[in-house]
Design a protein around this motif. Sequence first.
Motif, PDB file in Angstrom:
ATOM      1  N   ALA A  97       0.818  -1.211   0.000  1.00 47.27           N
ATOM      2  CA  ALA A  97       0.000   0.000   0.000  1.00 47.27           C
ATOM      3  C   ALA A  97       0.850   1.258   0.000  1.00 47.27           C
ATOM      4  CB  ALA A  97      -0.947  -0.009   1.199  1.00 47.27           C
ATOM      5  N   GLU A  98       1.897   1.251  -0.809  1.00 48.48           N
ATOM      6  CA  GLU A  98       2.725   2.435  -0.997  1.00 48.48           C
ATOM      7  C   GLU A  98       3.296   2.402  -2.401  1.00 48.48           C
ATOM      8  OE1 GLU A  98       6.487   2.479   1.096  1.00 48.48           O
ATOM      9  OE2 GLU A  98       6.221   0.375   1.629  1.00 48.48           O
ATOM     10  N   ILE A 335      -4.967   0.294   1.376  1.00 53.09           N
ATOM     11  CA  ILE A 335      -4.987   1.079   0.135  1.00 53.09           C
ATOM     12  C   ILE A 335      -5.821   2.341   0.329  1.00 53.09           C
ATOM     13  CG2 ILE A 335      -5.866   1.134  -2.231  1.00 53.09           C
ATOM     14  CD1 ILE A 335      -3.308  -0.400  -2.113  1.00 53.09           C
ATOM     15  N   GLN A 336      -6.993   2.180   0.943  1.00 48.77           N
ATOM     16  CA  GLN A 336      -7.885   3.331   1.111  1.00 48.77           C
ATOM     17  C   GLN A 336      -7.255   4.400   1.998  1.00 48.77           C
ATOM     18  OE1 GLN A 336     -11.821   3.386   3.288  1.00 48.77           O
ATOM     19  NE2 GLN A 336     -12.602   3.215   1.192  1.00 48.77           N
ATOM     20  N   THR A 338      -4.498   5.591   1.707  1.00 52.56           N
ATOM     21  CA  THR A 338      -3.684   6.479   0.873  1.00 52.56           C
ATOM     22  C   THR A 338      -4.525   7.545   0.180  1.00 52.56           C
ATOM     23  OG1 THR A 338      -3.832   5.120  -1.152  1.00 52.56           O
ATOM     24  CG2 THR A 338      -2.116   4.546   0.433  1.00 52.56           C
ATOM     25  N   TRP A 406     -11.200  -3.084  -6.731  1.00 50.62           N
ATOM     26  CA  TRP A 406     -10.371  -2.052  -6.100  1.00 50.62           C
ATOM     27  C   TRP A 406     -11.060  -1.490  -4.861  1.00 50.62           C
ATOM     28  CZ3 TRP A 406     -10.640   0.982 -11.302  1.00 50.62           C
ATOM     29  CH2 TRP A 406     -10.017   0.258 -12.311  1.00 50.62           C
ATOM     30  N   THR A 410     -10.372   4.294  -5.244  1.00 44.89           N
ATOM     31  CA  THR A 410      -9.331   4.048  -6.249  1.00 44.89           C
ATOM     32  C   THR A 410      -9.739   4.646  -7.589  1.00 44.89           C
ATOM     33  OG1 THR A 410      -8.783   1.952  -5.160  1.00 44.89           O
ATOM     34  CG2 THR A 410      -7.952   2.287  -7.391  1.00 44.89           C
ATOM     35  N   GLN A 416      -2.212   2.542  -7.293  1.00 45.36           N
ATOM     36  CA  GLN A 416      -3.067   1.743  -6.422  1.00 45.36           C
ATOM     37  C   GLN A 416      -3.786   0.634  -7.196  1.00 45.36           C
ATOM     38  OE1 GLN A 416      -2.989   5.119  -6.330  1.00 45.36           O
ATOM     39  NE2 GLN A 416      -3.121   5.885  -4.227  1.00 45.36           N
ATOM     40  N   ALA A 419      -1.203  -2.116  -7.753  1.00 47.24           N
ATOM     41  CA  ALA A 419      -0.917  -2.817  -6.501  1.00 47.24           C
ATOM     42  C   ALA A 419      -2.002  -3.821  -6.147  1.00 47.24           C
ATOM     43  CB  ALA A 419      -0.754  -1.795  -5.367  1.00 47.24           C
ATOM     44  N   GLN A 420      -3.238  -3.536  -6.547  1.00 46.39           N
ATOM     45  CA  GLN A 420      -4.355  -4.430  -6.233  1.00 46.39           C
ATOM     46  C   GLN A 420      -4.628  -5.453  -7.334  1.00 46.39           C
ATOM     47  OE1 GLN A 420      -7.784  -2.044  -4.224  1.00 46.39           O
ATOM     48  NE2 GLN A 420      -6.565  -0.517  -5.319  1.00 46.39           N
ATOM     49  N   SER A 423      -4.377  -9.255  -6.346  1.00 43.89           N
ATOM     50  CA  SER A 423      -4.760  -9.563  -4.972  1.00 43.89           C
ATOM     51  C   SER A 423      -5.901 -10.577  -4.950  1.00 43.89           C
ATOM     52  CB  SER A 423      -5.207  -8.283  -4.255  1.00 43.89           C
ATOM     53  OG  SER A 423      -6.413  -7.802  -4.832  1.00 43.89           O
TER      54      SER A 423
END
Length: 480
Positions: A97-98, A335-336, A338, A406, A410, A416, A419-420, A423
Motif C-alpha cells: 500500500a505504498e 490502500i484506502q 492512501t 479495487w 481508487t 493503487q 498494486a491491487q 490480490s
Amino acid sequence: MPGREHVHSLASLIEDLKPAFTAMSDEIWDFAELKFDEHRSSQCLIGMLEKNGFRVRRNVAEMETAFIGESGSGKPVIAFLGEFDALAGMSQVAGIAEPQPAVPGGTGHGCGHNLLGVGSLLAAVALARYLAEKGLPGTVRYYGCPGEEGGSGKTFMVRAGAFDDVDAALTWHPAPFNGVRSTNNLAVLEYYYRFKGVAAHASNSAHLGRSALDAVELMNVGVNFLREHMPQDCRVHYAITDTGGRAANVVQARAEVLYLIRAPEMPQAMALAERVEKVARGAATMTETEVEVVFDTASTNLLPNLTLESAMHDTMVALGPVPFDEEDLAFAQAIQNTFTEEAIQSSIRLYQVKTDAFSNRMVDGSTPLHLGLRAFEGQSHFRAGSTDVGDVSWVTPTAQCWAPAWAIGTNPHTWQVVAQGRSPAAHKAMIHAAKTLAATGLSLFTSEDLRQQATAEWREKTRGKPYVCPIPPHVRPKRF
C-alpha cells in the motif's frame, strides 16, 4: 432470464475453472504489455481458447494481437469482449500500500485489463461448455481486443466488420464498485500537431529562427481560451510530446503536441476538432512555422442498452455480493488509507453509486470494499471518459458491468490499481464478473424475447444516426 438454478449451475462451473484462470490473470499482470505489443498476453489467452475447443482466428483487422475465438454454430451469436493491454510508466510492486515501482519507468496494469480479459474469457469458456452439455444452439465468441489504452483496437475491429453478425456483446470492467454500468461516455478524437520551424542560435541570430516550440505554446494558450466557448460536456486536453530538444540556446525547429478532443457525440467532437485545428494553424501563422495535423485514433461515444443492462442487473441480484473476507478488507483498508476523504466521496459520485440494491441503504464508503450491489435506476448517466466499447455499441446491442476489484476511492490509471491487480480480492471480483457475464449470456441464448427487446431499443437509439467509423480507411494501428 434463466432460473436461479441455471445461474448457480454456471457459477459452480466457473468455480471449478477458477484456479487456471486466476493464474493466467496474474501471468498477464506480469507481462504488462503496451498497446498492440501484447504478444505474450494474447498468446496466453489464445492457448486457453484452443485448450477449450474454440476455433481461433488470428490477426483480426490487420492487428497482430487481435483475435476471435468461437465455439458452437448458428444463431444467436453472443460476443464477450476482452482487453489485456497495460500502461506506460505504471510499474508497481503488487500487494503493498505504498508507491514502489517494480521496474523504474516500467509498465503496469493500471486499468485492470489483466482481470478484464481473463474474466470475459472465463465467462465465454464456461458458457460454451454449458451450452454444449445442454445441447443448446448458438455461437459463443470471445473477442481478443488489443490496444484499448489509446489505440482503439475495437474501433479497428468494427471497421473491419468483425461484429457485423453479432446479436449482442457483453463485457465488464474492474472498478471500486459492484453493479451495472449505464453511462453515456464521450466520443474522442486524437490528433498530433507537428510544427516545423527554422533552427538558429537563440542569442546571436534569433531573428533568423522560427520557433516550432513557440507555435506549440501559442496553440496551447489559444485552446485554453477556446475552452470557454465550447459545449459544457466537451473536454480538450493535451501533452507536449516533442519540445524540439533540451538546449535553451537553440531556436527549436520542431515541436509536437498531442490533443484528445472529446464530446458527447462524434459529430460534436469532429466539429470541435475543426476549431482546434484553426487554433493550430493560427499559431503557425503567428510564428511563421508550418503545422502538420496527423490523425492518431478515435472512439465513438457509448450507446447504453437498458434492456441488456436490466437483465445483467437481475443476474447480479441472483448471484449476491462478492464473497470478500477479512484479509481482503484489511488490504483494501491499507490502500484506502492512501486516499483523502474527498477522493473517496468523489469515487462514489463518479460511479453514480447512491443506494445498495440488497439493503436499499445509502452507500457512504464506510467499508473499504463494496460489499453490496449498486442499485440500477433504469437510466443512463453522463461520464466524462471514453472507450472503444462505444464503437461496438453502435453496431450491436452492448452492455457492461463493474466488479469491485479495487478499494473504494481508487481511480483508474494509478499505482493503487496496479498494486491491487493480483490480490485475492481482485481475483474474487473477476470471478464474480465472469459469473455475471456467463449467466447474462445464457439469458440471451435462451430468451428470444430478450434479444428482440434489446435489438428494438438499439434500433430506436440509432435510427437516423448511422454509424460512421471515426477512423479513416487509410489509418492503421500505431504502437507506442
